[in-house]
Each structure stands twice: as C-alpha cells, then as structure tokens.
Scaffold this active site. Structure first.
Site, short mmCIF file in Angstrom:
data_model
loop_
_atom_site.label_atom_id
_atom_site.label_comp_id
_atom_site.label_asym_id
_atom_site.label_seq_id
_atom_site.Cartn_x
_atom_site.Cartn_y
_atom_site.Cartn_z
N TYR A 155 0.84 -1.21 0.00
CA TYR A 155 0.00 0.00 0.00
C TYR A 155 0.88 1.26 0.00
O TYR A 155 0.62 2.21 -0.75
CB TYR A 155 -0.90 -0.05 1.23
N LYS A 159 0.97 4.23 -2.80
CA LYS A 159 0.61 5.61 -2.48
C LYS A 159 1.80 6.57 -2.64
O LYS A 159 1.61 7.76 -2.94
CB LYS A 159 0.04 5.69 -1.06
P1 NAP Z 1 -13.23 2.25 1.11
O1 NAP Z 1 -14.26 2.72 2.07
O2 NAP Z 1 -12.67 0.88 1.28
O3 NAP Z 1 -13.81 2.42 -0.37
C1 NAP Z 1 -13.01 2.05 -1.46
C2 NAP Z 1 -13.68 2.48 -2.74
O4 NAP Z 1 -12.84 2.13 -3.83
C3 NAP Z 1 -15.02 1.78 -2.96
O5 NAP Z 1 -15.92 2.69 -3.53
C4 NAP Z 1 -14.66 0.69 -3.98
O6 NAP Z 1 -15.73 0.35 -4.86
C5 NAP Z 1 -13.58 1.37 -4.78
N1 NAP Z 1 -12.69 0.43 -5.45
C6 NAP Z 1 -11.82 -0.45 -4.90
N2 NAP Z 1 -11.16 -1.13 -5.85
C7 NAP Z 1 -11.61 -0.65 -7.04
C8 NAP Z 1 -11.31 -0.94 -8.40
N3 NAP Z 1 -10.39 -1.86 -8.75
N4 NAP Z 1 -11.98 -0.26 -9.36
C9 NAP Z 1 -12.89 0.68 -9.03
N5 NAP Z 1 -13.22 1.00 -7.77
C10 NAP Z 1 -12.59 0.33 -6.78
O7 NAP Z 1 -11.97 3.24 1.11
P2 NAP Z 1 -11.84 4.74 1.63
O8 NAP Z 1 -11.37 4.70 3.02
O9 NAP Z 1 -13.04 5.53 1.26
O10 NAP Z 1 -10.59 5.21 0.76
C11 NAP Z 1 -10.70 5.97 -0.43
C12 NAP Z 1 -9.31 6.34 -0.90
O11 NAP Z 1 -8.63 7.07 0.13
C13 NAP Z 1 -8.41 5.13 -1.21
O12 NAP Z 1 -7.60 5.41 -2.30
C14 NAP Z 1 -7.60 4.99 0.06
O13 NAP Z 1 -6.38 4.34 -0.18
C15 NAP Z 1 -7.40 6.45 0.43
N6 NAP Z 1 -7.08 6.61 1.86
C16 NAP Z 1 -7.97 6.27 2.84
C17 NAP Z 1 -7.61 6.44 4.17
C18 NAP Z 1 -8.53 6.09 5.32
O14 NAP Z 1 -8.11 6.25 6.47
N7 NAP Z 1 -9.76 5.64 5.06
C19 NAP Z 1 -6.36 6.96 4.49
C20 NAP Z 1 -5.50 7.29 3.47
C21 NAP Z 1 -5.86 7.13 2.16
P3 NAP Z 1 -16.85 -0.76 -4.45
O15 NAP Z 1 -17.61 -0.14 -3.33
O16 NAP Z 1 -17.66 -0.95 -5.66
O17 NAP Z 1 -16.07 -1.96 -4.03
#
Ligand code: NAP
Length: 247
Positions: A155, A159
C-alpha cells in the site's frame, strides 16, 4: 455553486471518501460520474443523493485496473456530458501483511488498483483535458505513502507512487491548463479503516496529534479545494488531511 456546469469523474465514488467527494462536488454544482467496482446499490444511492441536490449523476461499473473498462468509463462520461473537467482518483484497496509473509498477489493487486488504476484514469482523461485547455486531477495518496507503515509495504509503495505520478503529470500538463494535485488522508472513518485489527486502530489513534479520526467529509473538502478555482495556480502539491499525523 462554484462548480456549476463542470463534470467530475470520481472513481470508487459510491462509498467512503469517494461518496463524500461526490456529495461535496455536487453541493458545489458539479455533475458527477461515479464508478464502482462491485457495490452497485451503494453507488446508486450516492448518485441519488447527488441528484437530490439538483445535479446530474451517473453510475458506471468500472475496475480501474482494466484499461478497457477505464476507456469505457471516460467514453460514457464524455457521451453523457460532453466534457470531463475534474477527475478524482479515489478508488483504492488494502491487502495488509508483513513483508516476510506478504503474498505476491497481494502486492500485485494493490499496485494494480491504487497505482496502475490512477495512471490509467489520468492517461484516459489527459487528451480531453488538454483539448479543453482545462482540467483538475486530484489523486488520493495517503500519509502511509509519505511515512511508510509496518504491514503495508504494498500500500505504501502504491501511495508513494501516486505522489511521484502526481508531480510528473503536473509538470507535463501545467502549460495546458490542467492541474494535478494529491490529497494524503491520515486515519479516516470508513470501511477501509473499520476492517483494521483493534490493536492497530488503537496504535494509529495514539499517533494523531488531534487525538481523533478524520471524517470522509474532511478529505472531500480538500479534494473540492483542488478541484475548484481557488486552487487555479496550485499544481503538483500533496495536502495532508490527517489531524497532524505526518508532521
Ligand atoms: P473504502 O471505504 O474501502 O472504499 C473504497 C472504494 O474504492 C469503494 O468505492 C470501492 O468500490 C472502490 N474500489 C476499490 N477497488 C476498485 C477498483 N479496482 N476499481 C474501481 N473501484 C474500486 O476506502 P476509503 O477509506 O473511502 O478510501 C478511499 C481512498 O482514500 C483510497 O484510495 C484509500 O487508499 C485512500 N485513503 C484512505 C484512508 C482512510 O483512512 N480511510 C487513508 C489514506 C488514504 P466498491 O464499493 O464498488 O467496491
């Protein structure tokens, strides 16, 4: 309504941070095309919530690691709305594990979704944005890409790669009216972090100067800033939304 008349494509826009981004952009007047990988019903709910704010919203199933599916996503957006002004590369996954035991497929899947997916989407919209002489690309990185994190070699690599791609694309596209920036969230309350083991959650919380998790809406505000006119002279930047974690 500063984004009225603009079209935004948000990958993984159905839930979590992506959903909050869709709602924030819709609040500001943008029409939204949101893609989902598997959660169709959730994506439709988010689209309906956007439409309730008076904008148009479209859902498209698209695995961002597939060049064909990404091409179809962008073609659909262009057919429906005639232009793509904003791209938010939000789709992302984790497959955590320690380096010594990490499976190669877990490394490959994370790189494919998080890094290659961002590359494919940026590539697919860049020609159109250059033609328009206007574009705003916002990529979701992570503080883990800046600082590293035990159990997240795959990861963190994806990133950190997003940061390098953001800066490189920013340099290529700056003269054509297209900005490329990244938002690096810290510890945000979504399904992704809910899946973490309790011990890891407690340790992460303890490392946040503000002492609490962020909300998806906190990240969405930063994304919308880069997507709007207030950030017209800003490109190649990484903004941490992390309660002070990465200081
Ligand atoms: P999440 O709740 O797990 O949601 C992930 C989203 O990505 C879902 O809508 C999923 O779609 C979609 N997705 C996953 N694989 C995909 C693919 N191959 N093609 C198209 N869509 C895909 O994650 P989140 O926490 O909202 O995170 C969103 C972004 O922020 C990510 O890039 C994550 O790495 C980054 N981020 C998050 C955090 C945190 O603390 N949450 C921290 C740093 C960075 P489906 O619903 O259809 O599966």
């Amino acid at each position: 309504m500063s984004l009225k008349g603009k079209t935004a494509v948000v990958t993984g826009g159905g839930r979590g941070i992506g959903r909050a981004v869709c709602l924030e952009l819709a609040t500001q007047g943008a029409d939204v095309v949101l893609c989902y990988a598997g959660s169709e019903a959730t994506a439709r709910q988010t689209a309906a919530a956007c439409e309730a704010m008076g904008v148009r919203a479209l859902t498209v199933r698209c695995d961002v690691s597939s060049p064909q599916q990404v091409a179809r996503l962008m073609e659909t957006a262009l057919q429906e709305f005639g232009r793509i002004d904003i791209l938010v590369n939000n789709a992302g996954i984790t497959r955590d594990g320690l380096l010594m035991s990490m499976k190669e497929e877990d490394f490959d899947q994370v790189i494919a979704a998080n890094l290659k997916g961002t590359f494919l989407c940026m590539k697919a919209v860049s020609r159109q944005m250059v033609k328009q002489r206007y574009g705003r690309i916002v990529n979701l990185s992570s503080v883990v890409g800046l600082r590293g994190n035990a159990g997240q070699v795959n990861y963190a690599a994806s990133k950190a790669g997003v940061v390098g791609m953001t800066k490189s694309a920013a340099k290529e596209l700056a003269g054509r009216g297209v900005t490329v920036n990244a938002v690096a969230p810290g510890f945000i309350d979504t399904d992704m972090t809910a899946a973490m083991p309790e011990k890891a959650r407690t340790a992460t919380l303890a490392s946040i100067p503000m002492g609490k998790m962020g909300a998806a809406a906190d990240v969405a505000k930063a994304v919308a800033f880069f997507a709007g006119d207030s950030a017209a002279y800003i490109t190649g930047q990484v903004l941490c939304v992390d309660g002070g974690m990465a200081m």
